[in-house]
Design an enzyme around this catalytic site. Structure first.
Site, PDB file in Angstrom:
ATOM      1  N   HIS A  40     -13.066   3.093   0.140  1.00  0.00           N
ATOM      2  CA  HIS A  40     -13.059   2.070   1.204  1.00  0.00           C
ATOM      3  C   HIS A  40     -13.719   0.779   0.731  1.00  0.00           C
ATOM      4  CE1 HIS A  40     -13.058   5.399   4.535  1.00  0.00           C
ATOM      5  NE2 HIS A  40     -11.819   4.996   4.280  1.00  0.00           N
TER       6      HIS A  40
ATOM      7  N   GLY B  31     -10.639   8.333   8.122  1.00  0.00           N
ATOM      8  CA  GLY B  31     -11.609   8.568   7.055  1.00  0.00           C
ATOM      9  C   GLY B  31     -12.834   7.731   7.375  1.00  0.00           C
TER      10      GLY B  31
ATOM     11  N   GLY C  46     -11.161   1.750  12.974  1.00  0.00           N
ATOM     12  CA  GLY C  46     -10.701   2.174  14.304  1.00  0.00           C
ATOM     13  C   GLY C  46     -11.817   2.604  15.251  1.00  0.00           C
TER      14      GLY C  46
ATOM     15  N   ARG D  19     -11.863  15.852   7.865  1.00  0.00           N
ATOM     16  CA  ARG D  19     -12.625  16.279   6.684  1.00  0.00           C
ATOM     17  C   ARG D  19     -14.044  16.682   7.057  1.00  0.00           C
ATOM     18  NH1 ARG D  19     -11.248  10.874   3.757  1.00  0.00           N
ATOM     19  NH2 ARG D  19      -9.014  11.105   3.507  1.00  0.00           N
TER      20      ARG D  19
ATOM     21  N   GLU E 109      -8.090  -5.006   5.349  1.00  0.00           N
ATOM     22  CA  GLU E 109      -8.008  -4.653   3.927  1.00  0.00           C
ATOM     23  C   GLU E 109      -6.870  -5.399   3.240  1.00  0.00           C
ATOM     24  OE1 GLU E 109      -8.671  -0.343   5.277  1.00  0.00           O
ATOM     25  OE2 GLU E 109      -9.235  -0.277   3.177  1.00  0.00           O
TER      26      GLU E 109
ATOM     27  N   ARG F 198      -2.653  -1.917  -3.440  1.00  0.00           N
ATOM     28  CA  ARG F 198      -3.849  -1.104  -3.261  1.00  0.00           C
ATOM     29  C   ARG F 198      -3.717   0.132  -4.147  1.00  0.00           C
ATOM     30  NH1 ARG F 198      -4.997   3.319   1.033  1.00  0.00           N
ATOM     31  NH2 ARG F 198      -7.214   3.664   0.685  1.00  0.00           N
TER      32      ARG F 198
ATOM     33  N   LYS G 250       3.390   0.664   3.030  1.00  0.00           N
ATOM     34  CA  LYS G 250       3.184  -0.405   4.005  1.00  0.00           C
ATOM     35  C   LYS G 250       3.243  -1.718   3.257  1.00  0.00           C
ATOM     36  CE  LYS G 250      -0.650   1.747   5.945  1.00  0.00           C
ATOM     37  NZ  LYS G 250      -1.897   1.747   6.676  1.00  0.00           N
TER      38      LYS G 250
ATOM     39  N   ASN H  44       0.870  -1.173   0.000  1.00  0.00           N
ATOM     40  CA  ASN H  44       0.000   0.000   0.000  1.00  0.00           C
ATOM     41  C   ASN H  44       0.908   1.224   0.000  1.00  0.00           C
ATOM     42  OD1 ASN H  44      -1.789   2.050   0.490  1.00  0.00           O
ATOM     43  ND2 ASN H  44      -2.716   1.119   2.299  1.00  0.00           N
TER      44      ASN H  44
HETATM   45  P1  AMP Z   1      -8.346   3.909  11.415  1.00  0.00           P
HETATM   46  O1  AMP Z   1      -8.319   5.001  10.384  1.00  0.00           O
HETATM   47  O2  AMP Z   1      -9.277   2.780  11.038  1.00  0.00           O
HETATM   48  O3  AMP Z   1      -6.996   3.442  11.831  1.00  0.00           O
HETATM   49  O4  AMP Z   1      -9.015   4.547  12.733  1.00  0.00           O
HETATM   50  C1  AMP Z   1      -8.397   5.585  13.443  1.00  0.00           C
HETATM   51  C2  AMP Z   1      -9.383   6.142  14.450  1.00  0.00           C
HETATM   52  O5  AMP Z   1      -9.792   5.103  15.357  1.00  0.00           O
HETATM   53  C3  AMP Z   1      -8.818   7.264  15.301  1.00  0.00           C
HETATM   54  O6  AMP Z   1      -9.653   8.404  15.189  1.00  0.00           O
HETATM   55  C4  AMP Z   1      -8.867   6.709  16.713  1.00  0.00           C
HETATM   56  O7  AMP Z   1      -9.240   7.685  17.600  1.00  0.00           O
HETATM   57  C5  AMP Z   1      -9.969   5.687  16.635  1.00  0.00           C
HETATM   58  N1  AMP Z   1      -9.863   4.731  17.723  1.00  0.00           N
HETATM   59  C6  AMP Z   1      -8.927   3.763  17.910  1.00  0.00           C
HETATM   60  N2  AMP Z   1      -9.135   3.144  19.096  1.00  0.00           N
HETATM   61  C7  AMP Z   1     -10.214   3.729  19.678  1.00  0.00           C
HETATM   62  C8  AMP Z   1     -10.928   3.556  20.910  1.00  0.00           C
HETATM   63  N3  AMP Z   1     -10.573   2.627  21.784  1.00  0.00           N
HETATM   64  N4  AMP Z   1     -11.990   4.361  21.144  1.00  0.00           N
HETATM   65  C9  AMP Z   1     -12.358   5.290  20.262  1.00  0.00           C
HETATM   66  N5  AMP Z   1     -11.731   5.506  19.088  1.00  0.00           N
HETATM   67  C10 AMP Z   1     -10.677   4.739  18.798  1.00  0.00           C
END
Ligand code: AMP
Length: 398
Positions: A182, A214, A332, A243, A386, A93, A15, A8
């Site tokens: 996504h 995102g 996340g 965003r 992914e 990707r 990555k 990616n």
């Molecule tokens: P991602 O782009 O899928 O890696 O997600 C990143 C987002 O997941 C960030 O805004 C983090 O704040 C959120 N996140 C990760 N762990 C937690 C958690 N335990 N509680 C709330 N948000 C989380």
């Protein structure tokens, strides 16, 4: 042994993940960042019997080609041995496949030209993806390279969903329509949910909430994307980390006329200085929910805007689908935020959505149901992967 290497790549980083496809286990993963600088950083993780060993180095890496050489060096020095696990293919990707690519595609020179040609739709991403492919081809010249597009899953959107009510000539000439993103994640988690429930994906109507930095929502009917919240670019739709998501386009005209803000700055403002961050000064959902729950008015207001938009889209997708079997939270925030899940689905009992509070609060890395046993709509948390989906599609293409 059938290993697939997944790449990616961004403009100054990439990555990678080496996945053994027989058991679908990750053998190694890593990140090469700050490519083009004297202090580029390499993280290489070797995963064996469930435990992870991490190796890091900082060094000069002038370009992606050198980055791949360093990655190969990390495999040689720390394992796993690429002689023992030779990748049968490399999966890449790619962010934007436009209306041209709707399935995983074996890379040829013509495919690369076409990805480059779509750069006007994703100027930050597609050129970097092509650079990554070219460099990876130099490191792995003897195996097929396959591109998997973030947009591909949404090629099933009906015209009524992907057409903007814009002057048709202008839209056609500049390829302006909804593409959606996504897609790899939306496809993966909707298929995982069907498998987990022991149901045919073709029988299910699902709504997927991919809530990461995102964020996007997709309505999936019988395994096909029929509506999704991101558009020509990943800016449209839900409120995100930085965003705006949906905003009256005239806000841009207004700021340009009143504040003399130019296009580049508007792009930066809407994409990087807005969303949760613009509203609260916080980038991380964890910090936002902690502050909101502690009574901080600014954090509470930002979280309310975030959840309000989620409900708005959820309601729309209920009506587009007519009948909803599952609601899936992933990425996340979707996988981890008890508060966001609870607040988004609060008060929807009349629509058949009954969340079990105790199940919602349970922490786990596994796929799980968080609705009550008698809830007409099944609510699930499904960890996305992914890289694995790209590896699966790569293998299917070769
Ligand atoms: P991602 O782009 O899928 O890696 O997600 C990143 C987002 O997941 C960030 O805004 C983090 O704040 C959120 N996140 C990760 N762990 C937690 C958690 N335990 N509680 C709330 N948000 C989380």
């Amino acid at each position: 042994m059938t290993a697939v290497l997944v790449i990616n790549s961004g403009s100054s980083s990439f990555k990678y993940q080496l996945i053994e496809m027989v058991g679908e286990t990750t053998l190694a993963r890593g990140l090469v960042e700050r490519i083009g600088s004297e202090d580029a950083h390499v993280t290489h993780e070797v995963i064996e019997n469930g435990s992870t060993e991490k190796f890091e180095q900082t060094r000069s890496i002038p370009n992606h080609t050198e980055g791949f050489a360093v990655m190969l060096g990390a495999f040689t020095a720390h394992g796993p041995s690429l002689d023992e696990h030779p990748p049968v293919a490399v999966g890449h990707r790619v962010v934007h496949g436009g209306a041209r690519f709707f399935e995983p595609t074996v890379v040829t020179d013509l495919v690369k030209i076409n990805i480059q040609d779509l750069s006007e739709l994703a100027p930050l991403h597609n050129p970097a993806n092509v650079d990554g492919i070219t460099a990876a081809q130099e490191s792995f010249p003897d195996v097929p390279h396959v591109v998997v597009f973030d947009t591909a899953f949404h090629q099933t959107l009906p015209p009524a969903a992907y057409t903007y009510a814009l002057d048709a000539e202008t839209a056609k000439r500049y390829r302006v329509r909804k593409y959606g993103f996504h897609g790899t994640s939306h496809k993966f988690v909707s298929e995982e949910a069907a498998r987990f429930l022991g149901r045919e994906n073709s029988d299910l109507n699902q709504i997927v909430l991919h809530l990461g930095n995102g964020a996007s929502m997709t309505a999936v009917r019988g395994g096909e994307s029929v509506e999704t919240s991101m558009g020509l670019t990943p800016l449209e739709g839900l409120v995100m980390g930085t965003r705006t998501g949906d905003i009256d386009p005239a806000v841009a005209f207004h700021l340009h006329r009143r504040a003399d803000i130019g296009v580049a700055e508007l792009d930066d403002l809407f994409n990087k200085r807005s969303g949760i961050y613009g509203l609260s000064g916080l980038k991380d959902m964890r910090d936002l929910t902690v502050k909101a729950n502690a009574g901080d008015a600014t954090a509470r207001a930002a979280l309310d805007v975030y959840v309000h938009r989620l409900k708005q889209y959820l309601g729309g997708y209920f009506f587009q689908l007519g009948r909803v079997d599952t609601i899936i939270f992933t990425a996340g925030i979707g996988e981890n935020s008890v508060d966001v899940r609870a607040e988004t689905l609060a008060g929807l009992e009349n629509f058949g959505v009954n969340v079990d509070a105790a199940r919602n609060e349970q922490r786990s890395d596994s796929i799980r149901v968080i609705s009550t046993d008698d809830s007409p709509v099944t609510v699930l948390v499904v960890p996305t992967n992914e890289e694995l989906e790209i590896a699966r599609q790569t293998l299917s293409a070769v």
